[in-house]
Design an enzyme around this catalytic site. Structure first.
Site, short mmCIF file in Angstrom:
data_model
loop_
_atom_site.label_atom_id
_atom_site.label_comp_id
_atom_site.label_asym_id
_atom_site.label_seq_id
_atom_site.Cartn_x
_atom_site.Cartn_y
_atom_site.Cartn_z
N CYS A 51 37.11 41.88 48.43
CA CYS A 51 37.40 40.65 47.67
C CYS A 51 36.12 40.14 46.99
CB CYS A 51 37.96 39.56 48.59
SG CYS A 51 39.53 39.98 49.37
N CYS A 90 36.22 38.95 53.19
CA CYS A 90 36.66 40.30 52.79
C CYS A 90 35.67 40.92 51.80
CB CYS A 90 38.05 40.18 52.18
SG CYS A 90 38.63 41.63 51.30
#
Length: 139
Positions: free
Chosen positions: A61, A58
């Site tokens: 992230c 991600c």
């Protein structure tokens, strides 16, 4: 604000390591047992837990991970946990994770706040509010 809603379809090997996500005082949670252990430790020590449900693939992230690590060093009175939603899929599902990253703020195992997305200013604001509230309680 960045949010990942699903894993991108790639042929890349998922062998990325978690060290870039779990530096500082961030504890990587790889099993339900380690979660239970950390939650018990936090309750015993009177610490607020910030649980970051994240994924190595991600982008948002990855973007927020260094900041999360900085916060863990700046606020040692809190417990910072990292849960990879790909490794602990059933456990993550039990928390109803719809997007990554999702941050839960927990006191005595109970949710007191939540943040979805890699919004650094909002994360800082919520961490500061939690620290301020625990400081007020101790006065």
């Amino acid at each position: 604000m960045g949010v990942c809603l699903g894993k991108p379809q790639t042929d890349d090997d998922d062998s990325e390591k978690h060290f870039e996500f779990a530096n500082g005082n961030v504890h990587l949670i790889a099993t339900k047992e380690s979660w239970d252990q950390k939650m018990a430790e936090a309750s015993r020590d009177g610490k607020i837990v910030i649980a970051n449900f994240s994924a190595t693939w991600c982008g948002p992230c990855r973007m927020v991970a260094p900041f999360y690590c900085e916060l863990s060093e700046k606020y040692p009175s809190l417990m910072f946990l990292l849960i990879d939603v790909e490794e602990l899929t059933e456990f993550s599902a039990s928390w109803d994770i719809k997007a990554t990253p999702t941050f839960f703020f927990l006191k005595d195992g109970q949710q007191v706040d939540k943040l979805v997305g890699a919004n650094k200013p909002e994360l800082q604001k919520k961490v500061t509010a939690i620290v301020d509230s625990t400081t007020e309680c101790q006065k």
